[in-house]
Design a protein around this motif. Structure first.
Motif, mmCIF file in Angstrom:
data_model
loop_
_atom_site.group_PDB
_atom_site.id
_atom_site.type_symbol
_atom_site.label_atom_id
_atom_site.label_comp_id
_atom_site.label_asym_id
_atom_site.label_seq_id
_atom_site.Cartn_x
_atom_site.Cartn_y
_atom_site.Cartn_z
ATOM 1 N N LEU A 149 64.059 -5.936 72.744
ATOM 2 C CA LEU A 149 63.341 -6.960 71.981
ATOM 3 C C LEU A 149 64.354 -7.727 71.009
ATOM 4 O O LEU A 149 64.750 -7.234 70.004
ATOM 5 N N LEU A 150 64.605 -9.011 71.684
ATOM 6 C CA LEU A 150 65.576 -9.869 70.657
ATOM 7 C C LEU A 150 64.808 -10.801 70.110
ATOM 8 O O LEU A 150 64.415 -11.802 70.508
ATOM 9 N N ALA A 151 64.644 -10.603 68.750
ATOM 10 C CA ALA A 151 64.095 -11.707 67.646
ATOM 11 C C ALA A 151 65.335 -12.485 67.076
ATOM 12 O O ALA A 151 66.255 -12.111 66.885
ATOM 13 N N LEU A 152 64.816 -13.699 66.844
ATOM 14 C CA LEU A 152 65.746 -14.731 66.060
ATOM 15 C C LEU A 152 66.883 -14.999 66.965
ATOM 16 O O LEU A 152 67.685 -15.566 66.505
ATOM 17 N N GLN A 153 67.252 -14.566 68.263
ATOM 18 C CA GLN A 153 68.233 -14.806 68.858
ATOM 19 C C GLN A 153 68.153 -15.836 70.017
ATOM 20 O O GLN A 153 69.161 -16.207 70.736
ATOM 21 N N TYR A 154 67.032 -16.076 70.621
ATOM 22 C CA TYR A 154 66.955 -17.110 71.683
ATOM 23 C C TYR A 154 65.588 -18.046 71.507
ATOM 24 O O TYR A 154 64.568 -17.866 71.632
ATOM 25 N N SER A 155 66.054 -19.112 71.053
ATOM 26 C CA SER A 155 65.188 -20.180 70.656
ATOM 27 C C SER A 155 65.609 -21.559 71.095
ATOM 28 O O SER A 155 66.869 -21.683 71.394
ATOM 29 N N ILE A 156 64.796 -22.691 71.155
ATOM 30 C CA ILE A 156 65.256 -24.028 71.531
ATOM 31 C C ILE A 156 66.618 -24.638 70.426
ATOM 32 O O ILE A 156 67.170 -25.210 70.824
ATOM 33 N N LEU A 157 66.473 -23.917 69.502
ATOM 34 C CA LEU A 157 67.269 -24.429 68.276
ATOM 35 C C LEU A 157 68.542 -23.537 68.283
ATOM 36 O O LEU A 157 69.571 -24.068 68.024
ATOM 37 N N ASP A 158 68.585 -22.280 68.942
ATOM 38 C CA ASP A 158 69.706 -21.187 68.918
ATOM 39 C C ASP A 158 69.606 -20.541 69.783
ATOM 40 O O ASP A 158 69.112 -19.553 69.937
ATOM 41 N N HIS A 159 70.427 -20.581 70.898
ATOM 42 C CA HIS A 159 70.499 -19.916 72.080
ATOM 43 C C HIS A 159 71.868 -19.655 72.743
ATOM 44 O O HIS A 159 72.012 -19.000 73.802
ATOM 45 N N GLN A 160 72.936 -20.540 72.092
ATOM 46 C CA GLN A 160 74.319 -20.547 72.854
ATOM 47 C C GLN A 160 74.805 -19.094 73.096
ATOM 48 O O GLN A 160 75.314 -18.637 74.200
ATOM 49 N N GLU A 161 75.087 -17.979 71.999
ATOM 50 C CA GLU A 161 75.381 -16.993 72.093
ATOM 51 C C GLU A 161 74.608 -15.947 73.011
ATOM 52 O O GLU A 161 75.274 -15.371 73.775
ATOM 53 N N LEU A 201 59.560 -19.272 68.033
ATOM 54 C CA LEU A 201 59.377 -20.537 67.061
ATOM 55 C C LEU A 201 60.068 -20.312 65.721
ATOM 56 O O LEU A 201 59.658 -20.996 64.867
ATOM 57 N N ASN A 202 61.181 -19.386 65.862
ATOM 58 C CA ASN A 202 61.871 -19.219 64.763
ATOM 59 C C ASN A 202 61.202 -18.837 63.412
ATOM 60 O O ASN A 202 61.564 -19.669 62.329
ATOM 61 N N GLY A 203 60.360 -17.851 63.522
ATOM 62 C CA GLY A 203 59.629 -17.568 62.417
ATOM 63 C C GLY A 203 58.491 -18.481 62.061
ATOM 64 O O GLY A 203 58.151 -18.341 60.903
ATOM 65 N N GLY A 204 58.196 -19.428 62.744
ATOM 66 C CA GLY A 204 57.187 -20.226 62.477
ATOM 67 C C GLY A 204 57.626 -21.793 62.030
ATOM 68 O O GLY A 204 56.907 -22.686 62.124
ATOM 69 N N PHE A 205 59.064 -21.991 62.121
ATOM 70 C CA PHE A 205 59.489 -23.310 61.624
ATOM 71 C C PHE A 205 59.331 -24.396 62.692
ATOM 72 O O PHE A 205 58.943 -25.318 62.395
ATOM 73 N N LEU A 206 59.338 -23.923 63.962
ATOM 74 C CA LEU A 206 58.897 -24.912 65.123
ATOM 75 C C LEU A 206 57.317 -25.156 65.461
ATOM 76 O O LEU A 206 57.001 -26.008 66.242
ATOM 77 N N ALA A 207 56.717 -24.348 64.575
ATOM 78 C CA ALA A 207 55.423 -24.772 64.464
ATOM 79 C C ALA A 207 54.779 -25.318 63.101
ATOM 80 O O ALA A 207 53.534 -25.372 62.880
ATOM 81 N N GLY A 208 56.131 -25.847 62.251
ATOM 82 C CA GLY A 208 55.710 -26.680 61.234
ATOM 83 C C GLY A 208 55.507 -25.816 60.080
ATOM 84 O O GLY A 208 54.993 -26.169 58.723
#
Length: 388
Positions: A255-267, A289-296
């Motif tokens: 379970l990888l949290a905060l490591q694959y999102s549309i904003l941050d995923h290259q690594e 959703l980066n802890g809710g950031f991408l949901a506003g």
């Protein structure tokens, strides 16, 4: 006449709420409502729920059957936001009625509050009809004193916690979880927060990792061999422990949290996913959703500090999304679910409306031209899978 397709489109167009950083930022980072078409079916899909599913029973490592799950942090009154038992149960019922069949929780979420609330739904369901994961590494002890305010939990259950990654502590943690939820088994067990990002650990995280190497990891392997669980892995917010675990143990899933999102995923694409692919190990994406950031929400990756580069990238992607008549949250959820390494995404939710919005986002057809434009503008990685 309101057709099923129109209903889904309407669901995808539900209001998104205020966006990051007050009135000025909200205007600058305005979220567009989705007007996209019903998403084409992809692979083995539950036709009633129209949610993506994994192929199972093919001799490979265990994967949850559902690729769309539900994270349990909000059910533990995460981010110091208080929800009633009734509100959370309504949310859970909405998830179930929408076809969600993978539920992830943890003893740490509200110090048992999330697990207990999940049990309000799941103990009344056929155990074979859903996938359930929880976590080990913290044992709860009774205490009427609230935790320091630096923690996320508002009105948490009357417990404190202590770390225990030993074999005995791991088995006790699993048994305690089963009692709290009121079910007979777990499908997946994640060793929780073995990372320098854990503010309790810092530079001492390797001490706890070594305890898990000698305790939790062989014990969970034994429990898997005994048939008590189907899979185990780590639930972590940074990648530090991935390769170290692969060197010493045989996990099934991370379970990888905060490591694959549309904003941050290259690594993750360049380093973490290839390591796991070599061993047929899949990833559950937490916080897509980066802890809710991408949901506003006014937070990024569980923090009130929002990097300027992420605000800028959000605005740029959101502009492209608006051009194609979709919203950035819809794009973000489908982006996180797209890689073959990913076996599930588990966005959290506090209300039934939030669940319904997330489900609607998975049913929107996003045109290939949208993803192509993001790559042309270097807003997502060139090697990022998009599912189109």
């Amino acid at each position: 006449m309101m057709t099923r397709r129109n209903l889904l489109q309407a669901g995808a167009a539900l209001g998104m709420g205020a966006v990051v950083g007050g009135a000025a930022s909200a205007q600058a980072l305005k979220v567009q409502n989705s007007t996209g078409e019903f998403m084409k079916t992809k692979g083995n899909i539950d036709r009633d729920a129209a949610l993506p599913m994994n192929e199972t029973g093919n001799g490979k490592r265990y994967r949850p059957s559902s690729r769309m799950g539900l994270g349990g942090l909000a059910a533990g009154n995460g981010f110091n936001t208080i929800s009633s038992d009734e509100e959370i149960l309504q949310m859970l019922n909405a998830a179930w009625d929408s076809g969600v069949r993978y539920f992830d929780t943890a003893p740490f979420y509200g110090l048992s509050l999330s697990e207990r609330r999940f049990g309000d739904l799941l103990r009344n369901k056929n155990r074979d009809d859903y996938v359930l994961s929880s976590k080990v590494g913290r044992l709860l002890t009774p205490s009427a004193e609230p935790l320091p305010k630096r923690w996320h939990w508002a009105n948490h259950s009357p417990f404190h916690y202590r770390y225990d990654y030993s074999a005995a502590g791991t088995r006790r943690s699993v048994e305690d979880t089963l009692h709290r939820i009121g079910v007979s088994s777990l499908d997946i067990v994640f060793i929780h927060d073995l990372s320098p990002q854990n503010s309790d650990f810092g530079d001492d995280w390797l001490k706890y990792f070594d305890e898990a190497v000698n305790g939790a990891m062989p014990e969970l392997t034994k429990m898997r061999e005994e048939g008590m669980i189907k899979a185990w892995g780590l639930g972590i917010n940074t990648s530090h422990a991935v390769s170290k675990t692969l060197d010493v143990a045989d996990p099934d899933i991370f379970l990888l949290a905060l490591q694959y999102s549309i904003l941050d995923h290259q690594e993750a694409l360049d380093k973490t996913f290839p390591l796991l692919d070599e061993r047929d190990i899949s990833v559950v994406v937490g916080a897509p959703l980066n802890g809710g950031f991408l949901a506003g929400r006014d937070r990024f990756n569980y923090s009130s500090f929002i990097p300027e580069e992420m605000k800028t990238k959000f605005a740029a992607i959101n502009d492209v999304a608006g051009k194609y008549g979709i919203d950035i949250k819809t794009a973000a959820l489908q982006f996180a679910e797209a890689p073959s390494t990913v076996s599930a995404i588990i966005p959290g939710a506090r209300t039934a409306q939030q669940v319904n919005e997330n489900i609607a986002s998975m049913k929107v057809e996003i045109p290939e031209a949208f993803w192509s434009e993001l790559k042309t503008k270097n807003l997502i990685a060139q090697n990022a899978p998009t599912g189109s």
